[in-house]
Design an enzyme around this catalytic site. Structure first.
Site, PDB file in Angstrom:
ATOM      1  N   HIS A 184       0.875  -1.188   0.000  1.00 15.19           N
ATOM      2  CA  HIS A 184       0.000   0.000   0.000  1.00 15.19           C
ATOM      3  C   HIS A 184       0.912   1.238   0.000  1.00 15.19           C
ATOM      4  O   HIS A 184       2.030   1.181   0.514  1.00 15.19           O
ATOM      5  CB  HIS A 184      -0.839  -0.056   1.279  1.00 15.19           C
ATOM      6  CG  HIS A 184      -1.885   0.996   1.406  1.00 15.19           C
ATOM      7  ND1 HIS A 184      -1.609   2.281   1.813  1.00 15.19           N
ATOM      8  CD2 HIS A 184      -3.225   0.951   1.212  1.00 15.19           C
ATOM      9  CE1 HIS A 184      -2.729   2.972   1.865  1.00 15.19           C
ATOM     10  NE2 HIS A 184      -3.738   2.196   1.501  1.00 15.19           N
ATOM     11  N   ASP A 197       3.542  -4.199   8.018  1.00 12.93           N
ATOM     12  CA  ASP A 197       2.287  -3.457   7.913  1.00 12.93           C
ATOM     13  C   ASP A 197       1.166  -4.494   8.080  1.00 12.93           C
ATOM     14  O   ASP A 197       0.878  -5.263   7.163  1.00 12.93           O
ATOM     15  CB  ASP A 197       2.227  -2.778   6.545  1.00 12.93           C
ATOM     16  CG  ASP A 197       0.865  -2.157   6.268  1.00 12.93           C
ATOM     17  OD1 ASP A 197      -0.066  -2.339   7.083  1.00 12.93           O
ATOM     18  OD2 ASP A 197       0.722  -1.509   5.214  1.00 12.93           O
ATOM     19  N   GLN A 225      -4.041  -5.172   7.135  1.00 13.64           N
ATOM     20  CA  GLN A 225      -5.029  -6.099   6.583  1.00 13.64           C
ATOM     21  C   GLN A 225      -4.933  -7.483   7.224  1.00 13.64           C
ATOM     22  O   GLN A 225      -5.638  -8.406   6.800  1.00 13.64           O
ATOM     23  CB  GLN A 225      -4.826  -6.242   5.059  1.00 13.64           C
ATOM     24  CG  GLN A 225      -5.043  -4.964   4.284  1.00 13.64           C
ATOM     25  CD  GLN A 225      -6.504  -4.542   4.214  1.00 13.64           C
ATOM     26  OE1 GLN A 225      -7.411  -5.301   4.543  1.00 13.64           O
ATOM     27  NE2 GLN A 225      -6.740  -3.313   3.807  1.00 13.64           N
ATOM     28  N   LYS A 274     -10.102  -0.528  10.491  1.00 14.36           N
ATOM     29  CA  LYS A 274     -10.321  -1.719   9.664  1.00 14.36           C
ATOM     30  C   LYS A 274     -10.651  -2.939  10.515  1.00 14.36           C
ATOM     31  O   LYS A 274     -10.893  -4.023   9.988  1.00 14.36           O
ATOM     32  CB  LYS A 274      -9.072  -2.021   8.829  1.00 14.36           C
ATOM     33  CG  LYS A 274      -8.766  -0.986   7.757  1.00 14.36           C
ATOM     34  CD  LYS A 274      -7.640  -1.444   6.880  1.00 14.36           C
ATOM     35  CE  LYS A 274      -6.933  -0.317   6.167  1.00 14.36           C
ATOM     36  NZ  LYS A 274      -7.724   0.303   5.106  1.00 14.36           N
ATOM     37  N   CYS A 330      -4.808   2.522  -3.606  1.00 11.48           N
ATOM     38  CA  CYS A 330      -3.568   3.044  -2.999  1.00 11.48           C
ATOM     39  C   CYS A 330      -2.419   2.043  -3.132  1.00 11.48           C
ATOM     40  O   CYS A 330      -1.635   1.864  -2.189  1.00 11.48           O
ATOM     41  CB  CYS A 330      -3.781   3.429  -1.532  1.00 11.48           C
ATOM     42  SG  CYS A 330      -4.921   4.777  -1.331  1.00 11.48           S
TER      43      CYS A 330
HETATM   44  C1  LIG Z   1      -2.090  -2.829   3.657  1.00 12.14           C
HETATM   45  C2  LIG Z   1      -2.480  -1.435   4.064  1.00 12.14           C
HETATM   46  N1  LIG Z   1      -1.569  -0.636   4.605  1.00 12.14           N
HETATM   47  C3  LIG Z   1      -1.864   0.606   4.988  1.00 12.14           C
HETATM   48  C4  LIG Z   1      -3.123   1.124   4.842  1.00 12.14           C
HETATM   49  C5  LIG Z   1      -3.396   2.508   5.292  1.00 12.14           C
HETATM   50  O1  LIG Z   1      -4.317   2.495   6.345  1.00 12.14           O
HETATM   51  P1  LIG Z   1      -4.681   3.848   7.108  1.00 12.14           P
HETATM   52  O2  LIG Z   1      -5.298   4.732   6.070  1.00 12.14           O
HETATM   53  O3  LIG Z   1      -5.634   3.427   8.147  1.00 12.14           O
HETATM   54  O4  LIG Z   1      -3.418   4.396   7.630  1.00 12.14           O
HETATM   55  C6  LIG Z   1      -4.110   0.336   4.259  1.00 12.14           C
HETATM   56  C7  LIG Z   1      -5.463   0.879   4.023  1.00 12.14           C
HETATM   57  O5  LIG Z   1      -6.138   0.500   3.104  1.00 12.14           O
HETATM   58  C8  LIG Z   1      -3.781  -0.979   3.875  1.00 12.14           C
HETATM   59  O6  LIG Z   1      -4.696  -1.768   3.324  1.00 12.14           O
END
Ligand SMILES: Cc1ncc(COP(=O)(O)O)c(C=O)c1O
Length: 410
Positions: free
Chosen positions: A123, A199, A202, A225, A367
């Site tokens: 992401h 990260d 998910q 999430k 993203c």
């Molecule tokens: C794998 C992953 N990393 C980071 C993010 C960013 O999340 P946040 O906007 O809550 O910081 C997302 C959001 O879709 C994601 O799916």
């Protein structure tokens, strides 16, 4: 091990509403999940009964709010299997957690020529902070490629990690659904002398996350999430790393002392919590992890594996070669996030038509533009499922997609 989905659905007030005269079918949980009444009530209760700023007051309700906020830290630490609550820093979201590492740890440890390894399925939250650093410091970024089956191709990982200082990767892809073998990737990082940042945005909502098994150095999660409210996330990091890291943002409770000639930072984790923190949101996150653990993370995973198998079969049976699904076929190695395209119909058009049938899916680059370039598309439609989804939701998606196909007459 399974649970009663109808009872779970009853806990989510938004699922009772209709859109365009149809039952709301929410299939966008990879973007943000819905909230159970337990989360709404916990936040409401705090605001009605015990709200005040934390840490600063010596009066009863401030002490209650502080206990609730610090209790949230302890609860999240327990949910993650952390050794101590002081290893959990609250942030606004996982994006801020990764930026904290990029600004604090990386800027005090990395210099021109140092290497950070990322993967092609990241992401932007785990790409852009490193691009900014690379531009500023001359750090080199390397990328772990994907296999044809949308998994990480680790055949060359040793060489990619050679000389690296950090390996930053997602536990699970927000586009492909791919679930990575985190312990193996962390081992590879450590064998090369690199730290591992995971990260887990998910992963944490959908699978049991056990920090002891992962053995990583930094892990980021995001509350919205995982049934929690927006604007609360967390960075977990090894205590010795946090201790040695300089503050990221300045102000508020992140100090022990401030003078005209400088300041002394607070202890961890408060050293990284500048300004008034998301107090009610931390309380909401506590209720969210309580809710998830009452279901049981193994039961959550089993439900999603079953539902994903059902959905993949239903989509393939109904649409055959006309649909392209991007992600591993084996449900054991993927989450309940399904990205797809129909030949000749733009993903945005699909999502607009299915919305008319009450079905919420997301279309776009999610993203993850480097990944989109790798798989050779500008956009996909993405349906992502969670604890409150069932086979009827999948059936509604399939019928809505069939209606979209008819509408665009292919
Ligand atoms: C794998 C992953 N990393 C980071 C993010 C960013 O999340 P946040 O906007 O809550 O910081 C997302 C959001 O879709 C994601 O799916």
């Amino acid at each position: 091990m399974s649970f009663d989905v109808a009872r779970v659905q009853a806990d989510f007030p938004i699922l009772k509403r209709q859109v365009h005269g149809k039952r709301l079918v929410y299939l966008d949980s990879a973007s943000s999940s819905q909230k159970p009444v337990a989360v709404l009530d916990a936040m409401d209760r705090l605001y009605r009964e015990s709200y005040a700023n934390v840490h600063r007051g010596v009066y009863a309700i401030s002490e209650e709010a502080t206990a609730a906020y610090e209790g949230a830290r302890a609860r999240v630490a327990r949910f993650l299997g952390a050794a101590s609550p002081s290893e959990v820093v609250f942030t606004r979201n996982v994006t801020e957690a990764i930026n904290l590492v990029a600004y604090s740890w990386a800027r005090s440890h990395l210099a021109a020529g140092d290497v950070i390894v990322l993967t092609e399925l990241e992401h932007h939250a785990n790409v852009v902070p490193w691009h900014i650093l690379a531009a500023e410091r001359g750090v080199e970024l390397r990328w772990v490629p994907l296999t044809d089956d949308f998994r990480l191709d680790t055949s060359n990982l040793g060489r990619l990690l050679d000389g690296a200082k950090l390996f930053a990767f997602s536990a699970a892809s927000n586009v492909l659904g791919t679930i990575n073998d985190v312990p193996a990737l962390v081992d590879a990082a450590h064998a090369a002398g690199a730290l591992a940042l995971v990260d887990a945005a998910q992963f944490a909502p959908h699978r049991r996350l056990d920090l002891a098994t992962w053995d990583a150095d930094f892990v980021g999660i995001t509350g919205h999430k995982m049934l929690g409210p927006t604007a609360i996330g967390a960075l977990w990091a090894r205590a010795e790393l946090l201790d040695a890291m300089p503050p990221f943002l300045g102000g508020g409770e992140m100090i022990r002392d401030v003078r005209q000639d400088g300041f002394t930072p607070n202890e961890v984790p408060w050293k990284f919590e500048a300004g008034t923190m998301p107090i009610a949101e931390a309380v909401g996150l506590t209720a969210a992890v309580d809710y998830l653990e009452a279901i049981g993370m193994d039961a959550v995973a089993e439900h999603e594996v079953d539902l994903t198998a059902y959905a993949l079969r239903a989509l393939e049976d109904r649409f055959g070669d006309r649909i392209t699904i991007y992600g591993p076929r084996s449900v054991e190695q993927r989450g309940a996030t399904i990205s797809f395209n129909f030949e000749g119909i733009h993903a945005h058009d699909i999502s607009q038509v299915v919305d008319e049938h009450g079905v919420c899916v997301r279309a776009g680059h999610h993203c993850a533009k480097p990944l989109m370039r790798v798989i050779g598309v500008a956009a996909t439609t993405r349906a992502s499922m969670y604890v409150y989804n069932d086979e009827a939701d999948v059936d509604a998606l399939v019928e809505a997609l069939a209606a979209a196909e008819r509408f665009f007459a292919i």
